[in-house]
Design a protein around this motif. Structure first.
Motif, PDB file in Angstrom:
ATOM      1  N   PHE B 130       0.803  -1.234   0.000  1.00 23.27           N
ATOM      2  CA  PHE B 130       0.000   0.000   0.000  1.00 23.27           C
ATOM      3  C   PHE B 130       0.835   1.283   0.000  1.00 23.27           C
ATOM      4  CE2 PHE B 130      -4.384  -1.657   1.604  1.00 23.27           C
ATOM      5  CZ  PHE B 130      -4.562  -2.288   0.389  1.00 23.27           C
ATOM      6  N   PRO B 131       1.858   1.388   0.867  1.00 25.49           N
ATOM      7  CA  PRO B 131       2.651   2.632   0.808  1.00 25.49           C
ATOM      8  C   PRO B 131       3.267   2.848  -0.578  1.00 25.49           C
ATOM      9  CG  PRO B 131       3.139   1.413   2.812  1.00 25.49           C
ATOM     10  CD  PRO B 131       2.287   0.518   1.971  1.00 25.49           C
ATOM     11  N   LEU B 132       3.689   1.758  -1.202  1.00 27.65           N
ATOM     12  CA  LEU B 132       4.277   1.880  -2.532  1.00 27.65           C
ATOM     13  C   LEU B 132       3.219   2.305  -3.551  1.00 27.65           C
ATOM     14  CD1 LEU B 132       6.705   1.517  -4.389  1.00 27.65           C
ATOM     15  CD2 LEU B 132       6.196  -0.923  -4.506  1.00 27.65           C
ATOM     16  N   LEU B 133       2.019   1.734  -3.432  1.00 24.11           N
ATOM     17  CA  LEU B 133       0.940   2.119  -4.348  1.00 24.11           C
ATOM     18  C   LEU B 133       0.602   3.590  -4.179  1.00 24.11           C
ATOM     19  CD1 LEU B 133      -1.422  -0.986  -4.073  1.00 24.11           C
ATOM     20  CD2 LEU B 133      -0.293  -0.165  -6.150  1.00 24.11           C
ATOM     21  N   THR B 134       0.644   4.057  -2.952  1.00 20.20           N
ATOM     22  CA  THR B 134       0.383   5.473  -2.703  1.00 20.20           C
ATOM     23  C   THR B 134       1.457   6.336  -3.367  1.00 20.20           C
ATOM     24  OG1 THR B 134      -0.642   4.919  -0.602  1.00 20.20           O
ATOM     25  CG2 THR B 134       0.041   7.209  -0.904  1.00 20.20           C
ATOM     26  N   ALA B 135       2.712   5.914  -3.158  1.00 23.06           N
ATOM     27  CA  ALA B 135       3.820   6.683  -3.734  1.00 23.06           C
ATOM     28  C   ALA B 135       3.753   6.684  -5.260  1.00 23.06           C
ATOM     29  CB  ALA B 135       5.155   6.104  -3.263  1.00 23.06           C
ATOM     30  N   ALA B 136       3.337   5.546  -5.829  1.00 21.11           N
ATOM     31  CA  ALA B 136       3.331   5.428  -7.282  1.00 21.11           C
ATOM     32  C   ALA B 136       2.168   6.188  -7.898  1.00 21.11           C
ATOM     33  CB  ALA B 136       3.273   3.954  -7.683  1.00 21.11           C
ATOM     34  N   ALA B 137       1.090   6.351  -7.139  1.00 17.15           N
ATOM     35  CA  ALA B 137      -0.092   7.080  -7.626  1.00 17.15           C
ATOM     36  C   ALA B 137      -0.494   6.613  -9.025  1.00 17.15           C
ATOM     37  CB  ALA B 137       0.171   8.585  -7.599  1.00 17.15           C
ATOM     38  N   GLY B 138      -0.532   5.323  -9.207  1.00 19.11           N
ATOM     39  CA  GLY B 138      -0.996   4.791 -10.485  1.00 19.11           C
ATOM     40  C   GLY B 138       0.083   4.662 -11.549  1.00 19.11           C
ATOM     41  N   ASP B 139       1.268   5.130 -11.260  1.00 18.29           N
ATOM     42  CA  ASP B 139       2.351   5.054 -12.240  1.00 18.29           C
ATOM     43  C   ASP B 139       3.206   3.815 -11.964  1.00 18.29           C
ATOM     44  OD1 ASP B 139       4.653   5.280 -13.735  1.00 18.29           O
ATOM     45  OD2 ASP B 139       4.799   7.464 -13.489  1.00 18.29           O
ATOM     46  N   LEU B 140       3.081   2.806 -12.844  1.00 18.18           N
ATOM     47  CA  LEU B 140       3.813   1.562 -12.622  1.00 18.18           C
ATOM     48  C   LEU B 140       5.316   1.745 -12.730  1.00 18.18           C
ATOM     49  CD1 LEU B 140       1.645  -1.229 -14.256  1.00 18.18           C
ATOM     50  CD2 LEU B 140       2.529  -1.183 -11.926  1.00 18.18           C
ATOM     51  N   GLY B 141       5.725   2.753 -13.482  1.00 16.55           N
ATOM     52  CA  GLY B 141       7.156   3.032 -13.586  1.00 16.55           C
ATOM     53  C   GLY B 141       7.723   3.376 -12.210  1.00 16.55           C
ATOM     54  N   VAL B 142       7.022   4.235 -11.510  1.00 19.76           N
ATOM     55  CA  VAL B 142       7.438   4.610 -10.155  1.00 19.76           C
ATOM     56  C   VAL B 142       7.380   3.378  -9.251  1.00 19.76           C
ATOM     57  CG1 VAL B 142       6.919   6.069  -8.168  1.00 19.76           C
ATOM     58  CG2 VAL B 142       6.637   6.970 -10.499  1.00 19.76           C
ATOM     59  N   PHE B 143       6.307   2.620  -9.388  1.00 15.91           N
ATOM     60  CA  PHE B 143       6.131   1.399  -8.589  1.00 15.91           C
ATOM     61  C   PHE B 143       7.363   0.512  -8.720  1.00 15.91           C
ATOM     62  CE2 PHE B 143       4.678  -2.932  -7.878  1.00 15.91           C
ATOM     63  CZ  PHE B 143       3.798  -2.828  -6.807  1.00 15.91           C
ATOM     64  N   GLY B 144       7.789   0.299  -9.942  1.00 18.10           N
ATOM     65  CA  GLY B 144       8.939  -0.563 -10.195  1.00 18.10           C
ATOM     66  C   GLY B 144      10.229   0.017  -9.657  1.00 18.10           C
ATOM     67  N   ARG B 145      10.392   1.326  -9.821  1.00 17.10           N
ATOM     68  CA  ARG B 145      11.657   1.948  -9.400  1.00 17.10           C
ATOM     69  C   ARG B 145      11.789   2.043  -7.891  1.00 17.10           C
ATOM     70  NH1 ARG B 145      10.771   4.676 -14.099  1.00 17.10           N
ATOM     71  NH2 ARG B 145       9.516   6.324 -13.129  1.00 17.10           N
ATOM     72  N   GLU B 146      10.675   2.294  -7.204  1.00 18.93           N
ATOM     73  CA  GLU B 146      10.719   2.491  -5.755  1.00 18.93           C
ATOM     74  C   GLU B 146      10.590   1.191  -4.964  1.00 18.93           C
ATOM     75  OE1 GLU B 146      11.504   5.281  -4.258  1.00 18.93           O
ATOM     76  OE2 GLU B 146      11.788   6.065  -6.293  1.00 18.93           O
ATOM     77  N   LEU B 147      10.297   0.122  -5.698  1.00 16.79           N
ATOM     78  CA  LEU B 147      10.033  -1.176  -5.082  1.00 16.79           C
ATOM     79  C   LEU B 147      11.065  -1.568  -4.028  1.00 16.79           C
ATOM     80  CD1 LEU B 147       8.417  -3.855  -5.263  1.00 16.79           C
ATOM     81  CD2 LEU B 147       9.941  -4.489  -7.122  1.00 16.79           C
ATOM     82  N   ALA B 148      12.327  -1.612  -4.458  1.00 18.24           N
ATOM     83  CA  ALA B 148      13.367  -2.169  -3.600  1.00 18.24           C
ATOM     84  C   ALA B 148      13.581  -1.341  -2.337  1.00 18.24           C
ATOM     85  CB  ALA B 148      14.673  -2.286  -4.386  1.00 18.24           C
ATOM     86  N   ALA B 149      13.233  -0.061  -2.411  1.00 18.94           N
ATOM     87  CA  ALA B 149      13.438   0.797  -1.244  1.00 18.94           C
ATOM     88  C   ALA B 149      12.267   0.724  -0.274  1.00 18.94           C
ATOM     89  CB  ALA B 149      13.638   2.239  -1.707  1.00 18.94           C
ATOM     90  N   THR B 150      11.171   0.107  -0.697  1.00 16.99           N
ATOM     91  CA  THR B 150       9.939   0.187   0.085  1.00 16.99           C
ATOM     92  C   THR B 150       9.498  -1.142   0.675  1.00 16.99           C
ATOM     93  OG1 THR B 150       9.324   1.725  -1.649  1.00 16.99           O
ATOM     94  CG2 THR B 150       7.687   1.293   0.044  1.00 16.99           C
ATOM     95  N   VAL B 151       9.713  -2.217  -0.069  1.00 18.22           N
ATOM     96  CA  VAL B 151       9.183  -3.518   0.350  1.00 18.22           C
ATOM     97  C   VAL B 151      10.334  -4.440   0.730  1.00 18.22           C
ATOM     98  CG1 VAL B 151       7.754  -5.482  -0.320  1.00 18.22           C
ATOM     99  CG2 VAL B 151       7.244  -3.211  -1.225  1.00 18.22           C
ATOM    100  N   ASN B 152      10.152  -5.153   1.836  1.00 18.67           N
ATOM    101  CA  ASN B 152      11.214  -6.051   2.304  1.00 18.67           C
ATOM    102  C   ASN B 152      11.536  -7.115   1.248  1.00 18.67           C
ATOM    103  OD1 ASN B 152      12.253  -8.605   3.702  1.00 18.67           O
ATOM    104  ND2 ASN B 152      12.499  -7.042   5.267  1.00 18.67           N
ATOM    105  N   PRO B 153      12.820  -7.367   1.023  1.00 19.42           N
ATOM    106  CA  PRO B 153      13.201  -8.332  -0.027  1.00 19.42           C
ATOM    107  C   PRO B 153      12.656  -9.732   0.215  1.00 19.42           C
ATOM    108  CG  PRO B 153      15.113  -7.625   1.270  1.00 19.42           C
ATOM    109  CD  PRO B 153      13.991  -6.717   1.625  1.00 19.42           C
ATOM    110  N   MET B 154      12.326 -10.045   1.455  1.00 20.19           N
ATOM    111  CA  MET B 154      11.844 -11.392   1.758  1.00 20.19           C
ATOM    112  C   MET B 154      10.356 -11.560   1.485  1.00 20.19           C
ATOM    113  SD  MET B 154      14.635 -12.424   3.308  1.00 20.19           S
ATOM    114  CE  MET B 154      14.897 -13.285   4.827  1.00 20.19           C
ATOM    115  N   TRP B 155       9.712 -10.524   0.974  1.00 14.37           N
ATOM    116  CA  TRP B 155       8.253 -10.551   0.910  1.00 14.37           C
ATOM    117  C   TRP B 155       7.700 -11.828   0.278  1.00 14.37           C
ATOM    118  CZ3 TRP B 155       4.854 -10.773  -3.240  1.00 14.37           C
ATOM    119  CH2 TRP B 155       3.508 -10.740  -2.855  1.00 14.37           C
ATOM    120  N   LEU B 156       8.216 -12.196  -0.882  1.00 15.31           N
ATOM    121  CA  LEU B 156       7.661 -13.364  -1.583  1.00 15.31           C
ATOM    122  C   LEU B 156       7.791 -14.633  -0.737  1.00 15.31           C
ATOM    123  CD1 LEU B 156       6.415 -14.162  -4.404  1.00 15.31           C
ATOM    124  CD2 LEU B 156       8.674 -15.019  -4.952  1.00 15.31           C
TER     125      LEU B 156
END
Lengths: 432, 430, 158
Positions: B130-156
């Motif tokens: 959710f925080p990443l979706l908020t930051a991306a505001a619908g822009d998947l490019g942002v979603f992809g770029r900010e991913l590693a800084a926002t979500v724990n690498p162990m998520w999967l």
């Protein structure tokens, strides 16, 4: 209960893969060495660290499945499953009917459940626009009011759709052991026939993790090749410069049939599904044991279970993901089992062309083994240019190898440490 | 199954709202006190359904010590690992394995299977985006770029459906055949059936079968409610006024062992696995056949598989989820197989809710305990038997089993039905 | 690239927080995270733990640590083709590693060494140095200079 030595014939195949939307197209692309890997087109992945994948292309579920009601419940991976299963059933030329429907079983390796990205986005719009989740807003959320959404994302939905589509009324199971799922599902189907629980089994796997969330998960783990500029070269199992796998999607299904029944009706038998090995590595969740412990037991069992001696094996369809660790430990395992014999076995990883289909991989590769036996041709291990001294096996390089295969093995190893190895035997060599 | 080895039960484990081990759960059920209570994991007081079979004293650290696992696993997995540990200890495996030489220890590990039934992922797993979706505001490019800084690498890895399977293996060093069943409410039941068949086929000498689930989360609860599957206050199996099920959470485990392996180490025998059956109704995800044919067929297959007759069954633990349709078709199925005089029937979900993937295996564990105590516990919430189920011997009061054989029924989404048959060994405690 | 020496004081300044972060990631006691313990052999770290450690360090110190930063920094201006050949670290590459990972005893640099095995060398001190460099980069950035890196080691496998 029926006799103790029931054997299992593969009499039908169906594939939906990044190389083609049916078995023949996929097989021809494999032989031609065509890669199914390219820039991701399903969504804008340009910002992701890895933005290449092996997508299924030009797939229209409405053309493949003439049941619009059923399609209402399907997500992308279920549609692949329905189409591949339909092809396998038609290929086998046999269908559950009154009297036989309870003697049909179905075992599938299912995709991990996950909310569809669009739906997650909807929930987020209502319940977490500030980034924090507000549970009370779920009460008024449009998505959580839609039971169809819930139906589509159940882990057993794919199985339920297949059962209904084909009227299968016997044993039904949906399993998931990550990348070993498809192999374990096919192995489980074989055992159902052997122990007399079923006479026919529709067995396979399906997956599609090429979604923003699925891709994110694998990117975060650092498991993917980042060779975005050279997608067709990115998946290079056993090459010294390999640097991760390429995510794929699709489905593979087999119709398994009790051998004598298949013979009696004059069915075309691709191969005998002759054995299964199934083990746990119990080492780490993602790392494979450097010694090959785990896969070694699976391969040993697969051979023993089939009553096949070591020197009978002609071909191994390797798990070969193109990650540094997997490929090294898989080769170590193969060498540990076969010793000097290892260099006489042709090996290829078809993930080099179609990427890693995760829960579908083992089932798709089982179908490829059956095709290799039937046609007497082995598909190549593409992109292996720099040999790795730690992976020195007889890989099928350059072009497909015309070679009669007596016994083939197919390996699938998953996150979590589950290992599956299936044994296939040329029908001409099947005893009896 | 003449040439198949006998499959014995040598260890049990259970946890749910009604207790943290099989005997405690048994005593709670036997006392007639339901463990259904207001949900505490979030403020559910304004929700259409605000009660469930929640483990109120849930403490992951107390269930599983290994600290490293606590960053990696979820509530459902701690429940699964806990019962596996308990069943493994109950069977006395650790001490036995320690007594072996290195080669025999390796053989023990290679010849021990692990079979797990799981509910799969939860919705909550995805809210970390959710925080990443908020930051991306619908822009998947942002979603992809900010991913590693926002979500724990162990998520999967946190969301792997086969986590319990993999970690049981790692914790106990087990390397034998395995499966992870993800088949809604038949998951745990089929894990038991598959474990037993692996032993019969000689693939292993012993196996631990586990079912675990923790479905009490906001989004799941809402969906079940909106599908009309949930009652407001209580589960009333086979009652005229039954109105649905309630979610529960927990896990259970059974250790199965071939007779040769169990007697070879002088293990305490709790019971015997007799057989299993599984059948589908082929109707789609939610539909249930009114004639009970799928369930009746699953029972018939189990009886044949066990090599016994319907008359040999001493007690039936029904799926009894308290929904109008499922209970009705279940009563019909029981009548089809057992005729006008079935053995005593009971159901357990009134006491701790519907544990989905873990329900069938928990109920199998309880069935064994009940038979060892020589009692069919009553369905405490039953006030007035649905007149449509006349002759169904289900009661609010305890009954006496007809024999030491129990039949346990499970039904799941997708129209899948599964049946297990066990024979209980006499209890030494009486 | 700035091969500036990192002082013991700088390391010890960040060490307590690094140690706590690692203890959280590895599920061990903070006392076990001594400065020179090899993380894989000594603290049972697996490949995914390195990803987790870096993620947590980024949070704890509010810095950016690009994936593969350690190997990237060790390689410095050496072209990749000269640093590694066919998955193995070259002799000159090994020399760069020895210099960069000066905290690691010399006898642990075995030749030949696979690129994939480089993380076997890492100790808590290695990550203290990563953090110190990242903090310096933040300072440099506020002064208008930028740094970057690319992905490489510490990959989860499958």
């Amino acid at each position: 209960m029926t006799g103790v030595h029931r054997r299992v014939a593969i009499t039908g195949l169906g594939l939906v893969t990044p190389l083609g939307n049916d078995a023949a197209t996929t097989w021809n692309a494999l032989l031609a060495g065509r890669s199914g890997i390219g820039e991701i087109s399903i969504f804008d992945a340009s910002g992701f660290p890895a933005h290449i994948a092996a997508e299924v292309k030009g797939f229209n579920p409405h053309l493949a499945i003439d049941d619009r009601k059923l399609l209402k419940f399907t997500n992308r991976s279920h549609a692949f499953a329905l189409a591949a299963a339909e092809e396998a059933m038609r290929d086998a030329g046999i269908w559950p009917a009154r009297g036989s429907e309870t003697r049909w079983g179905c075992v599938v390796g299912s995709s991990m459940m996950g909310m569809e990205f669009a739906e997650l986005g909807e929930v987020h719009r209502h319940c977490g626009p500030d980034g924090e989740f507000h549970v009370e807003r779920l009460l008024t959320d449009r998505i959580t009011a839609d039971p169809m959404v819930f139906c589509r994302i159940q882990p057993c939905t794919g199985l339920a759709l297949l059962l209904r589509r084909f009227g299968i009324r016997g044993y039904a199971n949906s399993v998931h052991t990550a990348c070993a799922s498809g192999g374990q599902a096919v192995g489980s189907g074989m055992k159902l026939i052997r122990r007399g629980t079923a006479d026919w089994v529709l067995a396979g796997g399906f997956d599609s993790m090429i979604t923003p969330i699925g891709l994110a998960g694998f990117c975060l783990l650092g498991a993917l090749s980042l060779d975005n500029e050279t997608p067709e070269r990115a998946s290079r199992p056993f090459d010294a410069t390999r640097n991760g796998f390429v995510l794929g999607e699709g489905a593979g299904f087999l119709v398994l049939e009790e051998w004598e029944a298949a013979r009696r009706r004059g069915a075309r038998i691709y191969a005998e599904l002759a054995g299964e090995g199934n083990s746990l590595s119990s080492y780490r969740i993602t790392d494979s044991h450097p010694s090959g412990d785990g896969p070694i037991q699976a391969m040993h069992q697969a051979l023993a279970n089939a009553g096949a001696p070591l020197d009978a094996v002609d071909y191994i369809n390797a798990h070969g993901t193109s990650t540094p660790m997997n490929d090294r430990s898989e080769c170590t395992a193969i060498r540990a089992i076969f010793g000097p014999q290892a260099c006489k076995i042709a090996v290829s990883s078809t993930k080099s062309l179609m990427g890693h289909l995760i829960a579908a991989a083992g089932a798709v590769e089982a179908a490829i083994c059956a095709l290799a036996i039937r046609h007497g041709i082995l598909p190549i291990n593409a992109n292996l240019r720099e040999p790795d001294p730690e992976c020195d096996l007889d890989f099928v390089l350059g072009g497909p190898r015309v070679m009669r295969t007596g016994v083939a093995l197919s390996n699938s190893f998953g996150f979590g440490g589950s290992n599956s190895c299936l044994t296939f035997r040329n029908p001409e060599e099947a005893p009896g | 199954m003449a040439d198949c080895p006998k499959i014995l039960v040598t260890g049990l484990g259970a946890i749910c709202a009604a207790g943290m081990d099989p005997e405690s759960v048994w005593h709670r059920v036997r006392s007639g006190q339901s463990a259904i209570s207001p949900i505490r994991q979030w403020n559910a007081s304004v929700w259409p359904v605000s009660v469930a079979g929640e483990i109120t004293e849930f403490n992951a650290r107390a269930l599983v010590e290994d600290r490293k696992l606590h960053k990696l696993l979820r509530r459902t997995e701690f429940l699964g690992l806990y019962v596996a540990d308990r069943a493994f200890a109950h069977a006395g495996f650790a001490a036995y394995r320690d007594s072996l030489d290195a080669a025999a220890r390796n053989a023990f590990n290679d010849r021990t299977g692990v079979y797990v039934g799981t509910g799969g992922a939860s919705f909550q797993d995805q809210y970390v985006f959710f925080p990443l979706l908020t930051a991306a505001a619908g822009d998947l490019g942002v979603f992809g770029r900010e991913l590693a800084a926002t979500v724990n690498p162990m998520w999967l890895l946190r969301t792997l459906p086969n986590n319990v399977l993999g970690h049981i293996g790692i914790r106990h060093g087990l390397k034998g055949p395995n499966a992870c069943v993800m088949n809604h409410s038949t998951s745990g039941t089929l894990a038991v059936a598959e474990a037993a068949e692996a032993l019969r086929a000689g693939e292993a000498e012993r196996a631990v079968a586990v079912g675990h689930d923790a479905p009490i989360e906001p989004q799941t609860l809402l969906y079940y409610h909106r599908l009309g599957l949930l009652a407001a206050d209580a589960v009333r199996p086979f009652d005229a006024r039954r109105s649905g099920s309630l979610l529960g959470e927990g896990a259970a485990a059974l250790v199965l062992e071939t007779e040769a392996a169990a007697t070879g180490r002088e293990a305490k025998i709790l019971g015997e696995f007799l057989g299993s059956g599984c059948a589908s109704e082929a109707q789609g995800l939610l539909s249930i056949r009114r004639d009970g044919e799928g369930l009746a067929y699953a029972i018939a297959v189990a009886l044949e598989n066990a090599g016994i007759r319907a008359a040999d069954v001493g007690m039936i633990v029904a799926h009894g989820n308290g929904t109008r349709q499922s209970d009705a078709s279940e009563a019909t199925a029981i009548r089809r197989v057992f005729g006008p005089t079935p053995p005593p029937v009971t159901a357990f979900k009134w006491a701790f809710g519907h544990l989905l993937a873990a329900s069938g295996i928990l109920e199998a564990v309880l069935a064994l305990v009940a038979l060892r105590h020589g009692t069919v516990p009553g369905v405490a919430t039953l006030r007035e038997l649905d007149p449509g189920f006349a002759n169904l011997p289900v009661s609010a009061e305890p009954q006496t089993p007809r024999s030491d054989v129990g039949l346990i029924l499970s039904r799941g989404f997708g129209g899948t039905n599964a049946a297990l048959l066990f024979r209980a060994s006499p209890s030494d405690a009486g | 690239m700035m091969p500036t020496e990192i002082s013991k004081d700088e390391i010890m300044a960040v060490y307590p927080k690094v140690a706590q972060t690692m203890a959280d990631a590895l599920g061990c006691d903070v006392e076990q995270v001594v400065l020179n313990v090899p993380l894989i052999e000594g603290l049972d770290a697996e490949s995914i733990d390195f990803l987790d450690i870096i993620f947590r360090l980024e949070r704890a110190f509010k810095v950016k640590i690009p994936r593969g930063k350690i190997v990237e920094d060790a390689r410095g201006d050496l072209p990749e083709a000269e640093f590694e050949r066919k998955g193995y670290v070259t002799e000159v590459g090994l020399q760069r590693l020895r210099e960069h990972l000066s905290e690691v005893p010399a006898d642990r640099f075995r030749s030949p060494m696979k690129v994939a095995d480089i993380p076997r060398l890492f100790t808590p001190e290695t990550f203290c140095k990563v953090v110190v460099r990242a903090l310096r980069a933040v300072q440099a950035e506020t002064a208008g200079v930028l740094g970057s890196g690319d992905a490489r080691e510490a990959k989860a496998d499958g």
